[in-house]
Design an enzyme around this catalytic site. Structure first.
Site, PDB file in Angstrom:
ATOM      1  CG  ASP A   1      32.471  -4.680  44.414  1.00  0.00           C
ATOM      2  OD1 ASP A   1      33.590  -5.316  44.156  1.00  0.00           O
ATOM      3  OD2 ASP A   1      32.440  -3.851  45.060  1.00  0.00           O
TER       4      ASP A   1
ATOM      5  CG  ASP B   1      30.395   8.559  43.355  1.00  0.00           C
ATOM      6  OD1 ASP B   1      31.161   7.751  43.893  1.00  0.00           O
ATOM      7  OD2 ASP B   1      29.323   8.018  42.743  1.00  0.00           O
TER       8      ASP B   1
ATOM      9  CG  HIS C   1      31.108   4.309  44.797  1.00  0.00           C
ATOM     10  ND1 HIS C   1      31.267   5.076  43.712  1.00  0.00           N
ATOM     11  CD2 HIS C   1      31.818   3.145  44.617  1.00  0.00           C
ATOM     12  CE1 HIS C   1      31.935   4.306  42.856  1.00  0.00           C
ATOM     13  NE2 HIS C   1      32.291   3.278  43.180  1.00  0.00           N
TER      14      HIS C   1
ATOM     15  CD  GLU D   1      27.240   3.838  42.241  1.00  0.00           C
ATOM     16  OE1 GLU D   1      27.832   4.723  42.661  1.00  0.00           O
ATOM     17  OE2 GLU D   1      27.494   3.253  41.269  1.00  0.00           O
TER      18      GLU D   1
END
Length: 262
Positions: free
Chosen positions: A70, A139, A141, A146
């Site tokens: 990314d 979380d 991801h 997400e």
């Protein structure tokens, strides 16, 4: 799914680096070995060990092509928080990987959709990714996918959650408002299309994410759970990340790895 539990972060990093080196050195054929790479704190120990092994002559990256996960939208290469800058400072500048073999998403692209489509196309033209190393957030991801991102998602523009911007604000003077609100990111499907996926999970803050990855159901709420459907998924973790695994789960994976060594 294979879960490799190591005593601490350093040993986890060494194991992962040696696994990557073995994969590169075992690669045969005219096409290059295609390696997917992450940024963040989790892979730093792996990069350090890979640099050491490269300098010691144990591995060469001359026939390796890399694709990073990314990049922030709006940060150019010279920005000290761009992932282009991170990768060159922490890895690329220290190994024998040709610059022409480095592929990274351009956060300054005039046409982000075309940038992402071209990225997917280039991966396909090279025959796919042989091994994709990554990390996960608290979380769960993967890359910037997400919670509630499609598990079939491809490379595209992502909106970063407030939680992610808060976590990443430590790199931006602890001000979440300075963290870009958007990023270009490979999709969950891009990662799971790889022939092998190696995910690093370390620290107690990732314990819930590890438990969901290994023991939870497959769900868009935890994009890491898509790894359960991959036939060659490996989780390399440290003891601190195992705090929320069931005792029998923890013992099972220790026993399996012990049997593999016999």
């Amino acid at each position: 799914m294979r879960v490799v539990i190591q005593e601490n972060y350093e040993k986890m990093s060494i194991w992962a680096a040696e696994h990557i080196v073995c994969a590169i050195n075992s690669h045969r054929g005219p096409r290059p070995f295609v390696l997917g790479l992450p940024t963040g704190s989790s892979p730093l120990g792996v990069y350090k060990k890979l640099i050491e092994m490269n300098k010691a002559g144990k591995v060469s990256f001359k026939n390796v092509v890399t694709f990073n996960m990314d990049e922030y939208v709006g940060l150019d290469h010279d920005h000290d928080q761009s992932y282009w800058y991170f990768m060159h400072e922490n890895f690329f500048n220290h190994i024998d990987l040709p610059e022409r073999n480095i592929n990274m998403l351009n956060g300054m692209a005039e046409d982000p959709e075309k940038e992402c489509a071209d990225y997917e196309r280039k991966i396909a033209l090279l025959g796919g990714i042989d091994l994709f190393m990554g990390g996960i957030g608290v979380d769960g991801h993967i890359a910037f996918n997400e919670p509630f991102t499609s598990l079939n998602s491809r490379t595209g523009l992502r909106t970063l959650t407030t939680d992610t911007r808060i976590v990443n604000s430590r790199f931006f003077g602890n001000d979440p408002e300075k963290v870009p609100a958007y990023a270009l990111s490979v999709g969950v499907g891009t990662v799971t299309d790889s022939k092998e996926v190696l995910i690093l999970i370390n620290g107690h803050s990732k314990a819930r994410a590890l438990a969901q990855t290994v023991e939870g159901g497959v769900s868009q709420m935890w994009t890491c759970s898509a790894l359960q459907l991959h036939k060659n998924a490996i989780i390399a973790c440290d003891e601190a990340a195992c705090g929320e695994l069931k005792v029998d789960t923890y013992k099972y994976f220790l026993d399996v790895e012990k049997s593999e060594r016999i």
